[in-house]
Design an enzyme around this catalytic site. Sequence first.
Site, PDB file in Angstrom:
ATOM      1  N   ASP A 158      -6.262  -6.711  -0.372  1.00  0.00           N
ATOM      2  CA  ASP A 158      -6.273  -5.326   0.102  1.00  0.00           C
ATOM      3  C   ASP A 158      -5.897  -5.235   1.577  1.00  0.00           C
ATOM      4  O   ASP A 158      -5.927  -6.237   2.309  1.00  0.00           O
ATOM      5  CB  ASP A 158      -7.680  -4.740  -0.139  1.00  0.00           C
ATOM      6  CG  ASP A 158      -7.650  -3.240  -0.404  1.00  0.00           C
ATOM      7  OD1 ASP A 158      -6.643  -2.599  -0.068  1.00  0.00           O
ATOM      8  OD2 ASP A 158      -8.646  -2.721  -0.946  1.00  0.00           O
ATOM      9  N   MET A 159      -5.603  -4.028   2.041  1.00  0.00           N
ATOM     10  CA  MET A 159      -5.239  -3.781   3.442  1.00  0.00           C
ATOM     11  C   MET A 159      -5.437  -2.295   3.667  1.00  0.00           C
ATOM     12  O   MET A 159      -4.624  -1.496   3.222  1.00  0.00           O
ATOM     13  CB  MET A 159      -3.773  -4.175   3.615  1.00  0.00           C
ATOM     14  CG  MET A 159      -3.287  -4.322   5.025  1.00  0.00           C
ATOM     15  SD  MET A 159      -2.955  -2.753   5.829  1.00  0.00           S
ATOM     16  CE  MET A 159      -2.071  -3.281   7.246  1.00  0.00           C
ATOM     17  N   ASN A 160      -6.552  -1.966   4.355  1.00  0.00           N
ATOM     18  CA  ASN A 160      -6.996  -0.576   4.281  1.00  0.00           C
ATOM     19  C   ASN A 160      -6.902   0.259   5.548  1.00  0.00           C
ATOM     20  O   ASN A 160      -7.649   1.222   5.695  1.00  0.00           O
ATOM     21  CB  ASN A 160      -8.446  -0.541   3.778  1.00  0.00           C
ATOM     22  CG  ASN A 160      -8.496  -0.683   2.268  1.00  0.00           C
ATOM     23  OD1 ASN A 160      -7.704  -0.081   1.556  1.00  0.00           O
ATOM     24  ND2 ASN A 160      -9.394  -1.514   1.781  1.00  0.00           N
ATOM     25  N   ASP A 190      -5.117   4.544  -5.373  1.00  0.00           N
ATOM     26  CA  ASP A 190      -6.558   4.671  -5.590  1.00  0.00           C
ATOM     27  C   ASP A 190      -6.865   5.852  -6.493  1.00  0.00           C
ATOM     28  O   ASP A 190      -8.019   6.059  -6.872  1.00  0.00           O
ATOM     29  CB  ASP A 190      -7.287   4.860  -4.247  1.00  0.00           C
ATOM     30  CG  ASP A 190      -7.626   3.521  -3.600  1.00  0.00           C
ATOM     31  OD1 ASP A 190      -7.331   2.482  -4.202  1.00  0.00           O
ATOM     32  OD2 ASP A 190      -8.181   3.534  -2.484  1.00  0.00           O
ATOM     33  N   ARG A 196     -10.931   3.586   8.709  1.00  0.00           N
ATOM     34  CA  ARG A 196     -11.969   3.092   7.806  1.00  0.00           C
ATOM     35  C   ARG A 196     -12.949   2.151   8.540  1.00  0.00           C
ATOM     36  O   ARG A 196     -13.319   1.103   8.020  1.00  0.00           O
ATOM     37  CB  ARG A 196     -11.365   2.384   6.599  1.00  0.00           C
ATOM     38  CG  ARG A 196     -12.229   2.560   5.363  1.00  0.00           C
ATOM     39  CD  ARG A 196     -11.820   1.652   4.219  1.00  0.00           C
ATOM     40  NE  ARG A 196     -12.702   1.894   3.090  1.00  0.00           N
ATOM     41  CZ  ARG A 196     -12.883   1.052   2.093  1.00  0.00           C
ATOM     42  NH1 ARG A 196     -12.255  -0.079   2.050  1.00  0.00           N
ATOM     43  NH2 ARG A 196     -13.710   1.337   1.129  1.00  0.00           N
ATOM     44  N   TRP A 200      -2.661   9.007   0.833  1.00  0.00           N
ATOM     45  CA  TRP A 200      -3.679   8.342   0.016  1.00  0.00           C
ATOM     46  C   TRP A 200      -3.932   9.170  -1.259  1.00  0.00           C
ATOM     47  O   TRP A 200      -4.053  10.401  -1.184  1.00  0.00           O
ATOM     48  CB  TRP A 200      -4.974   8.193   0.821  1.00  0.00           C
ATOM     49  CG  TRP A 200      -6.056   7.488   0.065  1.00  0.00           C
ATOM     50  CD1 TRP A 200      -6.057   6.185  -0.337  1.00  0.00           C
ATOM     51  CD2 TRP A 200      -7.289   8.056  -0.394  1.00  0.00           C
ATOM     52  NE1 TRP A 200      -7.207   5.888  -1.023  1.00  0.00           N
ATOM     53  CE2 TRP A 200      -7.992   7.032  -1.082  1.00  0.00           C
ATOM     54  CE3 TRP A 200      -7.872   9.320  -0.306  1.00  0.00           C
ATOM     55  CZ2 TRP A 200      -9.241   7.228  -1.653  1.00  0.00           C
ATOM     56  CZ3 TRP A 200      -9.116   9.518  -0.888  1.00  0.00           C
ATOM     57  CH2 TRP A 200      -9.791   8.478  -1.544  1.00  0.00           C
ATOM     58  N   ASP A 256     -14.881  -6.556  -6.951  1.00  0.00           N
ATOM     59  CA  ASP A 256     -14.204  -5.900  -5.833  1.00  0.00           C
ATOM     60  C   ASP A 256     -15.018  -6.054  -4.547  1.00  0.00           C
ATOM     61  O   ASP A 256     -15.841  -6.975  -4.411  1.00  0.00           O
ATOM     62  CB  ASP A 256     -13.928  -4.425  -6.201  1.00  0.00           C
ATOM     63  CG  ASP A 256     -12.686  -3.868  -5.523  1.00  0.00           C
ATOM     64  OD1 ASP A 256     -12.784  -3.501  -4.342  1.00  0.00           O
ATOM     65  OD2 ASP A 256     -11.620  -3.815  -6.165  1.00  0.00           O
ATOM     66  N   ASP A 257     -14.844  -5.152  -3.622  1.00  0.00           N
ATOM     67  CA  ASP A 257     -15.459  -5.200  -2.296  1.00  0.00           C
ATOM     68  C   ASP A 257     -16.992  -5.298  -2.388  1.00  0.00           C
ATOM     69  O   ASP A 257     -17.587  -4.783  -3.341  1.00  0.00           O
ATOM     70  CB  ASP A 257     -15.066  -3.904  -1.573  1.00  0.00           C
ATOM     71  CG  ASP A 257     -15.293  -3.975  -0.083  1.00  0.00           C
ATOM     72  OD1 ASP A 257     -15.819  -4.978   0.398  1.00  0.00           O
ATOM     73  OD2 ASP A 257     -14.918  -2.993   0.587  1.00  0.00           O
ATOM     74  N   LYS A 298      -7.300  -9.872  -5.569  1.00  0.00           N
ATOM     75  CA  LYS A 298      -6.788  -8.553  -5.161  1.00  0.00           C
ATOM     76  C   LYS A 298      -6.768  -8.553  -3.634  1.00  0.00           C
ATOM     77  O   LYS A 298      -7.821  -8.639  -2.998  1.00  0.00           O
ATOM     78  CB  LYS A 298      -7.707  -7.451  -5.694  1.00  0.00           C
ATOM     79  CG  LYS A 298      -7.305  -6.045  -5.253  1.00  0.00           C
ATOM     80  CD  LYS A 298      -8.205  -5.012  -5.938  1.00  0.00           C
ATOM     81  CE  LYS A 298      -8.060  -3.626  -5.366  1.00  0.00           C
ATOM     82  NZ  LYS A 298      -9.070  -2.697  -5.880  1.00  0.00           N
ATOM     83  N   CYS A 323      -2.611  -4.544  -2.614  1.00  0.00           N
ATOM     84  CA  CYS A 323      -3.264  -3.244  -2.551  1.00  0.00           C
ATOM     85  C   CYS A 323      -3.310  -2.864  -1.084  1.00  0.00           C
ATOM     86  O   CYS A 323      -3.498  -3.726  -0.224  1.00  0.00           O
ATOM     87  CB  CYS A 323      -4.679  -3.353  -3.133  1.00  0.00           C
ATOM     88  SG  CYS A 323      -5.657  -1.840  -2.979  1.00  0.00           S
TER      89      CYS A 323
HETATM   90  C1  GLA Z   1      -9.516   0.208  -1.143  1.00  0.00           C
HETATM   91  C2  GLA Z   1      -8.864  -0.133  -2.467  1.00  0.00           C
HETATM   92  C3  GLA Z   1      -9.837   0.111  -3.582  1.00  0.00           C
HETATM   93  C4  GLA Z   1     -11.073  -0.726  -3.371  1.00  0.00           C
HETATM   94  C5  GLA Z   1     -11.657  -0.439  -1.996  1.00  0.00           C
HETATM   95  C6  GLA Z   1     -12.768  -1.400  -1.660  1.00  0.00           C
HETATM   96  O1  GLA Z   1      -9.762   1.557  -1.037  1.00  0.00           O
HETATM   97  O2  GLA Z   1      -7.679   0.575  -2.632  1.00  0.00           O
HETATM   98  O3  GLA Z   1      -9.256  -0.187  -4.826  1.00  0.00           O
HETATM   99  O4  GLA Z   1     -10.744  -2.073  -3.492  1.00  0.00           O
HETATM  100  O5  GLA Z   1     -10.687  -0.546  -0.976  1.00  0.00           O
HETATM  101  O6  GLA Z   1     -13.290  -1.189  -0.407  1.00  0.00           O
END
Ligand code: GLA
Length: 779
Positions: A477-479, A547, A442, A197, A364-365, A475, A525
């Site tokens: 995402d997948m975290n 990030d 997370r 990361w 975003d989130d 966007k 992402c």
């Molecule tokens: C991840 C993404 C970030 C942002 C956060 C939001 O970390 O890589 O760019 O969108 O999630 O929770």
Amino acid sequence: MIKADGKVFFLNTKSTTYAFRVMETGQLEHMYYGRLINCDEPSVLIEKRAFAPGNTITYDDAHQDLTLEDVRLELSAIGKGDLREPMLEVVCADGSTSLDFVYDSYEVIQGKPEFKTLPSSYDETGKVETLNVTMKDKNHGFTLILSYSVFEECDVITRSAKFINTSEESVRLTRMLSMLMDYDHPGMKITSFHGGWTREMNKSDIVLPAGKFVNSSFTGTSSNRCNPLFMISEPDSCEESGDVWGFNLLYSGNHYSATEVSSFKKTRVVYGINPQNFAWDLAAGEEFEAPEAVLTYSAAGFRQMSLNMHDFVREHITRGPWKKKERPVLINSWEASYFDFTESSLLKLAKTAKNAGVELFVMDDGWFGDRNDDHRALGDWDIVNKKKLPGGLEGLSKKVNDLGLMFGLWVEPEMINVDSELYRKHPDWAIDIPGMDHSEGRFQRLLDLCNPEVVDYMIDRMSEVFSTPGLAYIKWDMNRNFSDYYSKYLPADKQFEVSHRYVLGFYRLLKTLAERFPEILMEGCASGGNRFDLGVLCYYPQIWASDNTDAVSRLAIQDGYSYGYPQSTYTAHVSACPNHQTLRVTPLESRFAVASFGVLGYELNLNDMKSEDIAAVKAQIELYKQYRKTLQFGDFYRHKADNIYQWSIVDKDKSTSVSMLMQREIVAGDQYLKINMAGLDQKTKYHFFGRKLEYNVKGFGDLVNTVSPIHIKQDSLVHNLVAKFVKMPGEIEDYVAYGDTLNSNGVKLVQSFVGTGFNEEVRYFPDFGARLYFVEKAE
Ligand code: GLA
């Protein structure tokens, strides 16, 4: 062009040849992969055999000269004397594991067929041909089809394999890779990309005289630990010369490549889905597709290898209306306010962004459920947070559109928090093992995309979100990485299929939405670059590269991506300083210079910026738009990458070029610097120029007293006042030269500040200083 006669196969691209033949015993012997050759006498390419070496297994009684352990092959399994890494492994119904695939037939077809279960490259040029070679297993009657597609124009060949269970009984695949290829010598250099990361794509080189090197991921994704892209080269190869072979894979799950030097000093490469924790059962009549592997060869070093890969990705991977369309400059709310926003704070940011020239506003989130931190609400896409957004998504979208901006949104469709309405309703939809503790990433879990009902549900939910009027961008995402591999949908004896079935479910979800909403610009992402690969690029044309928005860190990250991915695929944002990931302070212009060599965006609270910085941002965006076509779609060249990074991009028609250089650390007394260029038309006369910038007098500290009539105490009110009205002039660079000179010599720039004087002929160039230069056809 494919030349095939059932005995010998030549696959020719513009500048390369790939060749193999059918041996007397039916195996496919690899003959050659390198520069284009005109060969009508294959015997010069074939190794000669009379007696097999001692302590080897000979293939059969009739062929005492042949040990499969010392042949360059196109395909190999275990059990018949080849002791190296196999391409496939199976457990047959009788418990045996030996396979003996021999040649059966071939066909050449025009074009590039689609895969049934996985994303694949495609062709719109009408110039691609595909060779399918059918192999039959002598022991059990299985069929294996090896496919080779020839992309002549970009010097790329793709390979894949399909296993068909043409036996009467079921079989378990425990390894099913996409390709295998043998070189005839050891000591080759492997270049691969590792990290984690915020430090994706750090390049690493290793020379392999013996043994094995594995480049693989087990995160469940293609991973930031180890990207699927890798290269093999002769160790003395560099940017501009030497033999370099590039490899990549259209797959977003666990990947695996092994490069192995055999005891007979041949180097083998195998590549495909990671066999770790993988098995796949096939009943009689069923088949399994391995993902497509991409190969390219360059006789002219890493630069040409990258140009081949870039052309291939642009022409045959990315698709849809955004494929060649200039991407908008965006502002993203994440680093500007994280979870802490309201509709009015977002609109305030959007308004300032619009005034600065931004075209797309991305929320975003934090917009759904009770999501004020990252512990809850993932999955609740139908519950918009009305405290933050009283008018819902539609209300915000309309207001953003009314400001003259496109509207974009963040989603993370593959995830679920235990603290969510979705989990409370469907605990069985999460990947976890019933009755056992679950390891979190997370604070969230993966949705079980092995279960078609979950995928269908998410297609419906996301279709509702994507249908928000005025929505122009997503966007995705997948975290989190995988842990506790287990699908409650699958029976116990199918749990080895989870990782691949998840990827198939993910592709169905993504493909359905991409096809249903083709006009929406989608950006991938995964905590930055934890899923940056050619599989997802078939659906979204750009990916958030990392990030980490620190300009210095980004040098290595973007340089790494540039080996296999064109700059239109990785996005890069200018953010606040001190930087949120490193706390490093870099000049605003350097942040812009680096970010403009990806798809440019901004991710900071513009309303907190000084007015002169906002004015600088406005000028940056205006400049970027002027050169955007070149920057996003031109040919990318890396130059020296050490303390000083240099990149240049040249328009396809060679009329325009933009270059960037950035210094990590100042070296005292080092006054001369040259910007290198490449790819310009040798005979065209060009105008080379820099930007006219001004610098803050405070950058010179108390040296101000060497010119000031009165003594100024550093950082005093007077110092600040002087800084407000007196600017230091930036250096002027303005020359005319022919392309041949610029390509061969570059441009010697004015000297750097070395502590002895300063004027317009001196470059103010502190730590992390950067410059952009432009080249245009001279009148
Ligand atoms: C991840 C993404 C970030 C942002 C956060 C939001 O970390 O890589 O760019 O969108 O999630 O929770």
